[in-house]
Design an enzyme around this catalytic site. Structure first.
Site, mmCIF file in Angstrom:
data_model
loop_
_atom_site.group_PDB
_atom_site.id
_atom_site.type_symbol
_atom_site.label_atom_id
_atom_site.label_comp_id
_atom_site.label_asym_id
_atom_site.label_seq_id
_atom_site.Cartn_x
_atom_site.Cartn_y
_atom_site.Cartn_z
ATOM 1 N N ASP A 108 0.855 -1.182 0.000
ATOM 2 C CA ASP A 108 0.000 0.000 0.000
ATOM 3 C C ASP A 108 0.893 1.235 0.000
ATOM 4 O O ASP A 108 1.796 1.355 0.834
ATOM 5 C CB ASP A 108 -0.907 0.018 1.227
ATOM 6 N N ASP A 167 -15.022 -2.998 -0.904
ATOM 7 C CA ASP A 167 -14.554 -2.788 0.462
ATOM 8 C C ASP A 167 -15.770 -2.488 1.320
ATOM 9 O O ASP A 167 -16.466 -1.491 1.079
ATOM 10 C CB ASP A 167 -13.563 -1.627 0.512
#
Length: 245
Positions: free
Chosen positions: A11, A132
């Site tokens: 990330d 998500d």
């Protein structure tokens, strides 16, 4: 059945490899100041696919950590899937041309499903939908907003669109090492005719073992992040477990 894929996650925030807790940018831990070196390490360990997220891009709605992504693409030879801030076909095609194997579309799957279908039709097998969720409801804009739409309802929109996989992330578990929400992920995989990838909370070899049970047979794999970085999950043990299924 194809073998389960473990996707180590990188990330990107401010050009660094970080991990967030529950998607909160204020709760970021820097694990490597050189994301390309981290990618090379994952490749050396034997992982066969990388999962990259441009966190700043997810909030900005456009690529922000492009330079870091490009260095990773120049460094490794294994396939890379990338998400974060990809909201139009021009950006999709730019990343595919630069060497990204699969592009992940998340916010766009809620805000602009026609664009996602267009991208999937133009590039079959190369578009992944990222869902998500908080309590089964999909969050968007880098998880800053929660919609009122159930993840399974969005997934069904794309069943016949040419999308190659769904990534299902449980935000409540992400970065907290609480274990995968396998119940919700398996339920999603059974509700749609697309491969599903589990994400959020993978903590130990027990999670890998759970992925290899018959109930999870429709899952393509799982994304692993913090557990790899802090040593709770031994990469070689995990990969050996998958290889020996």
């Amino acid at each position: 059945m194809a073998s389960v894929i473990l996707f180590p996650a990188i990330d990107l925030k401010d050009g660094l490899a970080v991990r967030l807790e529950q998607g909160d940018m204020a709760r970021a831990t820097v694990f490597n100041r050189d994301p390309a070196a981290q990618a090379a390490e994952f490749e050396t360990l034997g992982f066969r696919y990388l999962h990259l997220v441009d966190l700043d891009g997810a909030f900005a709605g456009k690529p922000v950590n492009a330079a870091a992504v490009e260095r990773i693409l120049e460094t490794v030879s294994i396939p890379v899937q990338l998400g974060g801030g990809i909201r139009d076909l021009r950006t999709v095609e730019a990343w595919l041309e630069k060497g990204v194997t699969r592009v992940i579309l998340g916010t766009a799957a809620v805000r602009d499903p026609d664009f996602v279908k267009q991208a999937a039709k133009a590039h079959p097998g190369r578009i992944v939908v990222g869902l998500d969720a908080r309590d089964g409801r999909v969050a968007v804009e880098g998880w800053a907003e929660t919609s009122d739409i159930a993840a399974v309802d969005i997934a069904k929109r794309f069943e016949d669109a040419g999308v190659c996989a769904i990534i299902y992330t449980d935000i409540a578990r992400d970065g907290l090492l609480k274990g995968l929400n396998l119940d919700a992920t398996v339920a999603l995989s059974e509700a749609v005719n697309l491969p599903v990838i589990a994400s959020g909370g993978l903590a130990s070899l027990a999670d890998i073992e759970a992925l290899l049970t018959p109930r999870a047979k429709k899952l393509q794999g799982a994304i692993t992040g913090r557990a790899l970085y802090d040593g709770r999950l031994d990469a070689r043990e995990a990969l050996a477990l998958v290889a020996g299924r």
